[in-house]
Structure formats: structure tokens, C-alpha cells
Design an enzyme around this catalytic site. Sequence first.
Site, PDB file in Angstrom:
ATOM      1  N   SER A   3       0.683  -1.173   0.188  1.00  0.00           N
ATOM      2  CA  SER A   3       0.079   0.240   0.126  1.00  0.00           C
ATOM      3  C   SER A   3       1.088   1.509   0.458  1.00  0.00           C
ATOM      4  CB  SER A   3      -1.310  -0.482   1.403  1.00  0.00           C
ATOM      5  OG  SER A   3      -2.344   1.366   1.123  1.00  0.00           O
ATOM      6  N   ASP A  38      -5.619  -3.547  -2.847  1.00  0.00           N
ATOM      7  CA  ASP A  38      -4.730  -3.141  -1.844  1.00  0.00           C
ATOM      8  C   ASP A  38      -3.785  -4.529  -1.510  1.00  0.00           C
ATOM      9  OD1 ASP A  38      -3.404  -2.407   0.349  1.00  0.00           O
ATOM     10  OD2 ASP A  38      -4.932  -0.162   0.397  1.00  0.00           O
TER      11      ASP A  38
END
Length: 323
Positions: free
Chosen positions: A71, A185
Site C-alpha cells: 500500500s 490493495d
Amino acid sequence: MLEWASFRNRAETGDAGGGLPSAPKNEPAPVKKSGIALALGGGAARGWAHIGVLRALDEAGIEINMIAGTSIGALVGGCYLAGKLDQIEEFARSLTKRRIFGLLDFHFGGNGLFGGMKLDARMQEHLNGTRFEDLPKPFVCVAAEIRTGHEIWLSSGALITAMRASYALPGVFEPVTANKRVLVDGALVNPVPVSVCRAYEQPLVVAVNLHYDLFGRAAVIKHSAGELVVETDGHSRMRGGGREARLGISGVMVEAFNIIQDRISRARLAGDPPDLSLQPKLGHIGLSEFHRADESIRIGYETTKERIGELVRLQSVLEETQV
């Protein structure tokens, strides 16, 4: 190569004839300072703390052998290895609530609330054309494949595409399609990617966990369900409980994602712990409070500075075992 080595040995021993070369002198090889592998975890706005972590490591002369990022950890880690840490720090410190809103392109017809193209444009200014192969050290971005749940390690190709996939929070940013895989993600599967560094056979792994102080250590609490009542305004609440601020859809999504990352991080790190874990205390900074970069960077820097001595000792122990 063999011919050159033989010539060098003869020159060093004064034997310019055609006999067998003498054995090289038994001089101690210089001890190479052990570098570290960094596992930079996810945490949205809290991820600006990674900038402070990297600043402190550089200041202490700690060499970084590789980075695995999830991320925002992938975003900051990639910028660092690409030589763009100054630019990402300048960008982070310049953010205000108003500027953040201006960077988000609402995209109601797609798979995410924000298309992310304005953010892409900013990255293109500094990283256009940069590929993993251009980086001086190994780098891995962790993403998740939405259709299968597989953990995907991105380590080749376009750097921007990989970083974007790694921070594509479901429901907020649109997924990224790469080689027919739909990626989101990476914090959904590996919030603090220590396992990636281990797979690359790195002997000294340092993790940066941005969620350590969010929920405390207790995972289970026994509690009474109470009784649900409906009020005249149409809202429901538990009898005996007071009114609380409503989170709203986005708030619920963010807090749910917080819980997911926290629980997965605990499980993954318990099974594959790092050699050193840096845990900046960032629980008071919201996932969407990107405008608090100054505070996040400072906390990351100070947390790392406090552990430099411990890290140097770990390096020394590793070097002794390798002699």
C-alpha cells in the site's frame, strides 16, 4: 578470468616465469557492513511515517539491501529507491484538506469512488518511464488479486502501475488490471510484508508496522447484546446506550479496513516475525488525514532514531556469525 588471475599472482610474487602461480596471500577480507531489508507496511495517511523512518536510517548510515512495500509502504519505498524521496516528502508536507480534495477525481460509474488519475498524473511528473529494473536495489510491491484472493508480488515492469495496484483500496480507488489480473490493495493479504523479505533470503529484516497501537492487545471481549429499539426518527439504537456519532458509509469502510489490517498483521507477524519491528505510535492519525504529514514523518523519524543502537547491535551480531 583465470588467465588474468594467474598473471596477477605471478606479478605479486615476483614470478614472471611460466611456472605455476603462487597461492594468493592470506590477507583478511574486509568485513562488509550488513545491510537490512525493509518491510514497509500499509496504513494510508499514517504511511508518511515511512519517510521519517528512511530519513533516520540514511542519517545513521544504515544500508538498505531491499524493500518490500504494501500500500503506501510501496509508494514511499518505490520513491525512495528511485531517488525521489525529497519529492514525495515535499508533496506530502504540502497537502492540506483542500489540496487533497482537489487531487481526488470522483468516479461514480466505475469500481471505486475515486479514479485516481489525478494522483497518477502527479506520479508521472517524477516517475514516468521508471521500471523496477532501473532501481539500484530489489523492490517488491504487494497487491491482492480480487477474483482469487491471491497475494501478488510485483517486482518487474512499470513502477507506477505496481505502486498504484498496491494502494488500490477497494471501494475507494479503482482496481488496477495488470497482465489480466485485477489487483487491489495488498494490505488485504499482507499488511507488513516481512515474508517477502524472507523469501529473498535477507538475513536482517526490519518491519515498520503502522497499526500496532490502534486496537490494543485484546482481541475478544465478552459483552451483552442488549435490546434493539427503533426511535421516532427512524434510527435504531441499543436500549441503555447513549447516542453516538454516526460513522457513515466511508467511515464504516475505513474502520473495517483498519480492523482487517490489524488482525492480519498480528497473524502474519506472529508466524514470520522480523528481526526488529518499528512501531510508530500513530493511532491518533486517521487513515484519510494525509494533511498531517509533518506529524507522521516526525513520529516515524523519532521512533527509528530511538532504535538505531539496537539495529547496529543486530548488525554486529550478524557480521560476527558470517566471519
